[in-house]
Scaffold this active site. Structure first.
Site, PDB file in Angstrom:
ATOM      1  N   CYS A 160      19.704   7.447  13.122  1.00 32.22           N
ATOM      2  CA  CYS A 160      18.950   6.364  12.512  1.00 32.22           C
ATOM      3  C   CYS A 160      18.304   6.798  11.203  1.00 32.22           C
ATOM      4  CB  CYS A 160      17.901   5.839  13.482  1.00 32.22           C
ATOM      5  SG  CYS A 160      18.662   5.260  15.012  1.00 32.22           S
TER       6      CYS A 160
ATOM      7  N   ILE B 204      33.162  10.476  37.402  1.00 33.34           N
ATOM      8  CA  ILE B 204      32.994  10.377  35.954  1.00 33.34           C
ATOM      9  C   ILE B 204      31.942   9.318  35.622  1.00 33.34           C
ATOM     10  CG2 ILE B 204      34.149   9.967  33.750  1.00 33.34           C
ATOM     11  CD1 ILE B 204      36.765  10.825  35.031  1.00 33.34           C
TER      12      ILE B 204
ATOM     13  N   GLY C  26      25.762   5.560  26.748  1.00 34.95           N
ATOM     14  CA  GLY C  26      25.628   5.371  25.302  1.00 34.95           C
ATOM     15  C   GLY C  26      26.536   4.290  24.738  1.00 34.95           C
TER      16      GLY C  26
END
Lengths: 545, 545
Positions: free
Chosen positions: A42, A277, A281
């Site tokens: 960011c 798994i 994000g």
């Protein structure tokens, strides 16, 4: 336990640190394709603009630090090229040594992120056409600015596009922003972006809406960008900021379930269709906290939280991700736009019923110097009053109001709770009736029937039938009013009721809605059929653009 | 309906405006003893300091405006001298005409506020000894400053005392603040006031704790204030800011029930023991939102809300006041202190079990210029994790965090909800893990047992038995550490476990708690009996003062 985490930035780095805290015994391998882990995505535009001059400030941590502090096996410049789910191993291309190595895993966390979309237009692969994802991109764009780029074209007016435009302005680069949408910052409702569009223009930045780059051609002085309109713009820098696409290749290749927009499908424990798994994000499809629908929201805060939660579940804790409410904020010079939850446009698309209110208060007591105006919009369920979303544009204090409303949404609160909120008040910080309280009063009054409201869009489609009553002062009226409105100042209204027609619905309005509210109360009690125009003349002006 | 409202400032003015919106037909009389209605109490100190130079900015509205807009019968400079509950009438002393008039009522709302306490010490009635409640007081203090007062003594370091001290500093007046408490700003926990006390001193303001004014004597150059210590201070201005007392005389005279601290007793509808009489604002005893106990909280926000609610109930709506959670904020130059809910000291006094955490993050991403430090303390129930209170000191962004936590308290949220909050993040505004999230992580980890914590006070009383382990770098350690601590940097800890005693409880600490947390995890998993020192060295320093 042998845990492999693929991707070392926000979600992956958080997962790795959390995993180590949970288990000193586990073997934890963190694999990152690039040279850096956990950098400050960011902050990238602000390094280009020299607002953050030191590049190393963008490195939240380093591979060496992660190794030392968390005893992680960090492998940068290493790309996982395949996952063998049967054998539970990954094939890793060590880019530096150019060798392929295999590592087995007990559990795997995918945190591969999302890649900026680069449209396939002619010239999109020219040397100074960029996207902005990582430090390497940042370095390249910054170098081109340092080399004296004078003109830039940014394709896309989302968060990154506008942040870049600000930073190009800091560098003295004349910028044109293109957006195929008819508005800037398209996650927001269009009327809420009016002040921002004005601010962008006031900074000398050209904004062309309903347009994109059709082709980019080499030119003696850089490049020529050909616009939808047929016009062209010269530029030495072109950046695409038109959204991101989940980096799902590994997941797809290995047969993991993926949603229609490419996000890896996970359950509330962030587990993919393979129970060994996990994924976190920007690469995942997550759940919208309010609707429960599947969505994709690439944001740093959720990515970090997901990393923690996936690690928890790897180590046998039942940690749930509650979904994402898409709280987001943009700073543009001294202007701020922030939102949380559902927008009106999304609700419309869903066909879900809602009501909305606008208030236009100052960020703190008007009598204290430096108060700045804002527009706060709150969207809620028309039956229960449950808050569905909120947007805020202005200067200082936008983050605060949206954070407060984000918590209200998290708690399942209604607009009636907003009336009762007890927030900080001293004149530098707020008002005895905070903007959030004010929005609650207006919305609560609307739902209780005290304060019937007509939205501009509804008025606009039924304008013929209504009598439009402007209750501001004559001075304000002369300074600008809605066409066909009749002016009776609210302070005179009680004595001039005879002038108001009894056979037509009346829509009253003032500057922001407060005097319109009183006028509505006066007329309602006198037997008129009356509503207040939501958010008053200021909201009308936002709609007019 | 004939409604009489006694008191025309925050609660009274709100009640009057709300009443008119609910009923155009009602006769509404608003009686105010002073010359002004609805002035900005919280702005008074800033007018003295010329921060708000225009006096009329402090007039939120005027009697004329209230008459015109709300058709209220506003009677300023009119003191109600008696309430005859049997006959349902009030006797009003018209101070301008010096006549007594009677008015009957159907319903009465008392909004008489609270008066500053003026201690009965010798000299308390000298000409330039003041309290600060209204515009007349403000004018007098300001005139004395304008006349060139060089030295002031402020008795009491609460909100008003500190705000006045700032404004005296703006005027170049050398100020001494006295407080009988051993801390400034006594609603806050003592350790949280350490940065503020330092800030006050750094501004050249003398702070004398555990002391008050015993007498004030006339002096050729003004007055001599005699302190508890026997010392004296010369001053041309003395202001008492030692709290307020409900203006309950009318209520007491007319036999309405009053609490032990003088506040008029009301039910959740803000109805006094006489069902035709309501009371709102600083004059009432209200309910603590968290404990449900009776309390008195003189704050503008609650007063305004209560005014609305009382008016609702007068007109037959069943509107409930949910109680007060005492959200409050102080600005002192660039410093801010804010709080909501219960303090630790109040919980101790109640004998209620609690836990607490401290975090010391920056207000926004550290990599973006201008980040300012803060200390955030969150206090919660040790079983459920329910948030009981929060305090925050620092520069920018304190109001935001306390507002977020105020809403969390309103919603009955736990510290686990703080972990999940999705707040605005861009580097100018916050961090991907906001300070509120951080506090949630620490508190959540504590309650889950991942992160056993020793509070400084507990450590301090059992110091003999514990091994104190400083896990910061050698450089940090040399720069200052807790006496008797042993330094093993966290990054070396795994290789130096042999140096850590196995037969003693270990208390680990770092600067703010984060490395101490990792050290605690490493040692716990290696079989040591270990806790992390809550809030690290920074919190220790706050406690040391």
């Amino acid at each position: 336990m042998k845990l492999i985490i693929i991707g070392g930035v926000a979600g992956g780095a958080s997962a790795a640190a959390r995993a180590r805290r949970l288990s000193e015994a586990a073997e934890i391998i963190l694999i990152e394709r690039g040279p850096d882990v956990s950098f400050a995505n960011c902050g990238l535009p602000y390094h280009i603009g020299n607002v953050i001059p030191q590049r190393d400030k963008l490195l939240v941590t380093t591979p060496a630090r992660l190794r030392e502090r968390f005893r992680l096996d960090v492998r940068t410049q290493s790309a996982v090229v395949a996952i063998d789910r049967q054998k539970k191993l990954v094939r890793i291309h060590d880019l530096a040594r150019d060798v392929i190595v295999e590592e087995s895993y007990d559990k795997l966390i995918l945190a591969t992120g999302a890649a900026p979309v680069r449209p396939t237009i002619p010239g999109a692969d020219l040397p100074h056409v960029y996207t902005l994802r990582n430090l390497a991109d940042t370095d390249q764009i910054k170098q081109q600015a340092d080399r004296g780029a004078k003109r830039a074209v940014i394709v896309g007016s989302g968060f990154i596009g506008l942040e870049l435009a600000e930073n190009f302005a800091h560098r003295g680069i004349a910028t044109t922003i293109l957006d195929l949408n008819k508005q800037v910052l398209s996650p927001f409702d269009v009327e809420m972006t009016t002040p921002l569009r004005t601010a962008v223009k006031n900074k000398g930045i050209e904004v062309l809406l309903g347009q994109t780059a059709e082709a980019i051609l080499p030119h003696a002085e850089g490049m020529t960008v050909q616009l939808t309109s047929g016009e062209t713009r010269l530029a030495q820098l072109v950046v695409f900021g038109v959204g991101v696409r989940p980096e799902n290749a590994l997941a797809v290749q290995s047969g993991l379930e993926v949603g229609p927009r490419g996000g890896i499908r996970v359950n509330e424990f962030l587990q993919t269709s393979d129970p060994d798994i996990y994924a976190v994000g920007d690469v995942i499809e997550t759940m919208d906290f309010i609707t429960g629908d599947r969505t994709q929201v690439p944001l740093a805060g959720p990515a970090n939280r997901q990393g923690r939660i996936a690690a928890d579940n790897v180590f046998g804790r039942h940690s749930r991700y509650r979904g994402t409410q898409a709280t987001a904020i943009l700073g543009f010079f001294d202007h701020t736009a922030a939102m949380t939850g559902l927008s009106e446009k999304v609700l419309k698309k869903m066909g879900k019923a809602y009501r909305k209110v606008y208030v236009h208060p100052a960020n703190h007591a008007g009598y204290y110097p430096g108060a700045e105006g804002m527009t706060l919009k709150v969207i809620f369920d028309p039956d229960s009053g449950k808050i569905l979303g909120a947007q805020c544009v202005g200067g200082a204090g936008m983050d605060k109001r949206i954070d407060v409303l984000a918590v209200a949404i998290q708690a399942g609160m209604t607009v009636f709770h907003l009336e009762e909120m007890e927030l900080c008040y001293a004149p530098q910080f707020g008002s005895a009736k905070d903007p959030v309280n004010m929005a609650g009063f207006v919305a609560g009054g609307l739902l209780r029937g005290d304060h019937p409201q007509t939205d501009w869009e509804a008025f606009n489609t039924t304008a013929e039938k209504s009598y439009l009553l402007d209750v501001r002062t004559a001075l304000e009226f002369d300074d600008g009013h809605i066409p066909n409105a009749v002016n009776i100042p609210v302070d005179e209204l009680r004595n001039r009721l005879g002038e108001v027609p009894q056979d037509r619905p009346i829509v009253a309005y003032c500057q922001v809605g407060q005097r319109g509210y009183l006028a509505t109360r006066i007329l309602l009690q006198a037997g008129f059929k009356v509503t207040n125009l939501g958010g008053g003349y200021k909201t009308y002006l936002l709609h007019k653009g």
